[in-house]
Design an enzyme around this catalytic site. Sequence first.
Site: not given
Ligand code: NAI
Length: 336
Positions: A149, A181
């Site tokens: 942000d 957020h």
């Molecule tokens: P993605 O789907 O590309 O990657 C998520 C990864 O987590 C996958 O490789 C999956 O296998 C793994 N995963 C799922 N369950 C798991 C578990 N129990 N143990 C270990 N690994 C596990 O998703 P992406 O794009 O990387 O986003 C991840 C998270 O971050 C989402 O919840 C998204 O909304 C959040 N996010 C947060 C932001 C922030 O500003 N805090 C900004 C953008 C995204």
Amino acid sequence: MTKVTVLGAAGGIGQPLSLLLKMSPYVSTLALYDLRLAPGVARDLSHINTNATCVGFDKDAIGEALDGAHIVVIPAGVPRKPGMTRDDLFKINAGIVANLVRAAAQHAPRARILVISNPVNSTVPVACETLKKMGAFQPGKVMGVTTLDVVRAQTFLSDSLGADSYSRESMKRAVTVVGGHSGATIVPVLLDPKLRSKLVGRRRYDSYVHRVQFGGDEVVEAKQGAGSATLSMALAGYHFADQILRSIHLEKPDVAPLPAFVYLPGIEGGAELQKKLNTKTEYFAAPVELRRGDVVRIDTKWLDSLGDLERKTLQVCLGELDGNIQKGRRFVQSKL
Ligand code: NAI
């Protein structure tokens, strides 16, 4: 010797974040864990000629991945698709975060836990309540990562004012972001009243705030169902982790204090902030002061910069935030 463990390391955020952490001079061991592909990602990164040793772990080796970690970063979970809010992710991500935080408390009890998984306004309460239940909660060690942000607020401020006169680099101390957020809980605070006047004068203040609050949607829509922000988030997550690493290594921060979404009652300045905002909210994102990698104080100086428009945005934020927080708390309580 500093060990960083990334949980969800093979994902859209996890991979570039791990790459950036591999470049950090402060990281000696980088442990990558995911349900899939983590050993492959780690082997790839391990060929990079920087000092950090990079090791990947299969899904049944979470204990080993976490063992002795100083920092645990959690980008595990599902991202948004067009039309979804961050809140829509709660059902899946709350359980993932609770399980991972439980494992972190068992295998890396002294680690700082950086929660990236959305919705942060609820997953951080899930993390804290889970740790409370285990008798392992240390408020200064659990941080919701809201740095993206801030990165967006700086970029969009330069865009709104005109990048020729107001470069992105020069915006680094011009604005911070407080509150939460997601959507209306994201509150950009202009630290220079002249810049706020300029935005208001040019009738750009409302569109600026809206873009900071909903900038994530631009990415979700542009990616057409393939996920949400990953590269900008990886950079933002790295910036935040870097401040923790610098603090652990007794180096001065190289940027203005970054905000984090934290549990207010357990941290110095938290009660003062609640009083000044006239709120009982237990969780809030505000710039934090670090000592030895832990949050030791919540900065309240930004309150002096608030204009009337920001106060109004804050009221809307506080109205919405509580529902998100209670959702996270109830999730953990319902598992009694
Ligand atoms: P993605 O789907 O590309 O990657 C998520 C990864 O987590 C996958 O490789 C999956 O296998 C793994 N995963 C799922 N369950 C798991 C578990 N129990 N143990 C270990 N690994 C596990 O998703 P992406 O794009 O990387 O986003 C991840 C998270 O971050 C989402 O919840 C998204 O909304 C959040 N996010 C947060 C932001 C922030 O500003 N805090 C900004 C953008 C995204």
